[in-house]
Design a protein around this motif. Structure first.
Motif, PDB file in Angstrom:
ATOM      1  N   ILE A 129       0.835  -1.204   0.000  1.00 32.73           N
ATOM      2  CA  ILE A 129       0.000   0.000   0.000  1.00 32.73           C
ATOM      3  C   ILE A 129       0.866   1.249   0.000  1.00 32.73           C
ATOM      4  O   ILE A 129       0.638   2.194  -0.761  1.00 32.73           O
ATOM      5  CB  ILE A 129      -0.948  -0.013   1.210  1.00 32.73           C
ATOM      6  N   ALA A 130       1.887   1.267   0.855  1.00 33.43           N
ATOM      7  CA  ALA A 130       2.764   2.437   0.955  1.00 33.43           C
ATOM      8  C   ALA A 130       3.520   2.672  -0.344  1.00 33.43           C
ATOM      9  O   ALA A 130       3.638   3.816  -0.819  1.00 33.43           O
ATOM     10  CB  ALA A 130       3.743   2.261   2.112  1.00 33.43           C
ATOM     11  N   VAL A 131       4.040   1.621  -0.940  1.00 35.56           N
ATOM     12  CA  VAL A 131       4.796   1.752  -2.188  1.00 35.56           C
ATOM     13  C   VAL A 131       3.890   2.208  -3.323  1.00 35.56           C
ATOM     14  O   VAL A 131       4.234   3.105  -4.098  1.00 35.56           O
ATOM     15  CB  VAL A 131       5.504   0.430  -2.532  1.00 35.56           C
ATOM     16  N   ALA A 132       2.712   1.597  -3.427  1.00 36.73           N
ATOM     17  CA  ALA A 132       1.779   1.982  -4.488  1.00 36.73           C
ATOM     18  C   ALA A 132       1.363   3.441  -4.334  1.00 36.73           C
ATOM     19  O   ALA A 132       1.302   4.195  -5.323  1.00 36.73           O
ATOM     20  CB  ALA A 132       0.555   1.068  -4.456  1.00 36.73           C
ATOM     21  N   ARG A 133       1.068   3.871  -3.113  1.00 39.72           N
ATOM     22  CA  ARG A 133       0.656   5.257  -2.867  1.00 39.72           C
ATOM     23  C   ARG A 133       1.762   6.235  -3.274  1.00 39.72           C
ATOM     24  O   ARG A 133       1.504   7.247  -3.923  1.00 39.72           O
ATOM     25  CB  ARG A 133       0.307   5.438  -1.389  1.00 39.72           C
TER      26      ARG A 133
END
Length: 253
Positions: free
Chosen positions: A34-38
């Protein structure tokens, strides 16, 4: 790779006139995904996330925000990964980057109780998924002007202990495969090589705010916050491939 004081350009952010890149986050359902995609979407990239649970990967993409498209795929099945490539390419364009966040952890007390079940789990998650994704997307990355492949590995490989023999062996195999990819990129496109890079990001452990809230008694020494991992991933696309290809970049404190 410190994130302190980094500008948008330092973080690999896209200028208004730059071509948006298509980046696949393999294993996008967890906190790190989630953090990387965001972060990638915030930098102006088109982001695809892949996970085996349809509801889980859709929910994670919603948490990551606009610009993130979820795809359901069992990355341990080669035919499914080939279909994933067709689906992502059809929806978002040819893939310029793959960030491999699939893995998992299993430990034991020593050598003799390293179970076959644990090894099968680690081999499938850490090795088989990486082999499948890299084989299917290698040519796309090699021909991209900004091709990037990155996996997350562990400081456990610095000095493997008996308790983590299976885990360390699986991560070592995944690292070796990634370094072989780096050689493949060097050899691609004739004597000039490719502009693609395969990189290993090394952490002791990953931590996020939910984990801190769940375990307020723990201090997580040496752990890397998923936000810092995400910043490091974004910077890969703004760093010359010669500095990244075959590199083992330590993010642990």
């Amino acid at each position: 790779m410190s994130t302190a004081g980094a500008t948008e350009a330092d973080q690999g952010g896209q200028s208004p006139h730059a071509r948006p890149l298509t980046v696949l986050v393999a294993g996008g359902s967890g906190a790190s995904g989630i953090a990387v995609a965001r972060a990638l979407a915030a930098a102006g990239h088109r982001v695809a996330t892949a996970g085996s649970d349809p509801a889980g990967i859709r929910a994670a993409a919603q948490k990551a925000g606009d610009g993130v498209t979820p795809f359901t795929c069992d990355l341990a099945v080669l035919a499914d990964v080939r279909q994933l490539r067709d689906d992502v390419t059809g929806a978002l364009g040819a893939v310029d980057g793959v960030i491999h966040l699939v893995g998992g952890w299993r430990g034991a007390k020593g050598i003799t109780d390293q179970s076959d079940d644990d090894w099968d789990f680690l081999e499938r998650g850490a090795i088989t998924t990486l082999r499948n994704v890299s084989r299917v997307f290698f040519d796309d990355l090699a021909t991209s002007a900004s091709g990037r492949f990155a996996m997350v590995s562990s400081t456990a490989l610095d000095k493997p202990t008996a308790a983590v023999a299976s885990y360390a062996a699986a991560k070592a195999a995944a690292e070796t495969w990634t370094l072989a990819m780096a050689d493949g990129f060097r050899r691609a496109s004739g004597a000039g090589g490719s502009q693609a890079a395969a990189t290993i990001l090394v952490v002791k452990a990953l931590v996020d705010d939910d984990l801190r809230r769940t375990h307020p008694e723990r201090r997580f020494p040496g752990a890397t916050d998923v936000a810092d991992l995400a910043s490091a991933v974004v910077r890969l696309f703004g760093t010359p491939s010669a500095e990244l290809n075959g590199a083992r970049l330590r993010l642990a404190d």
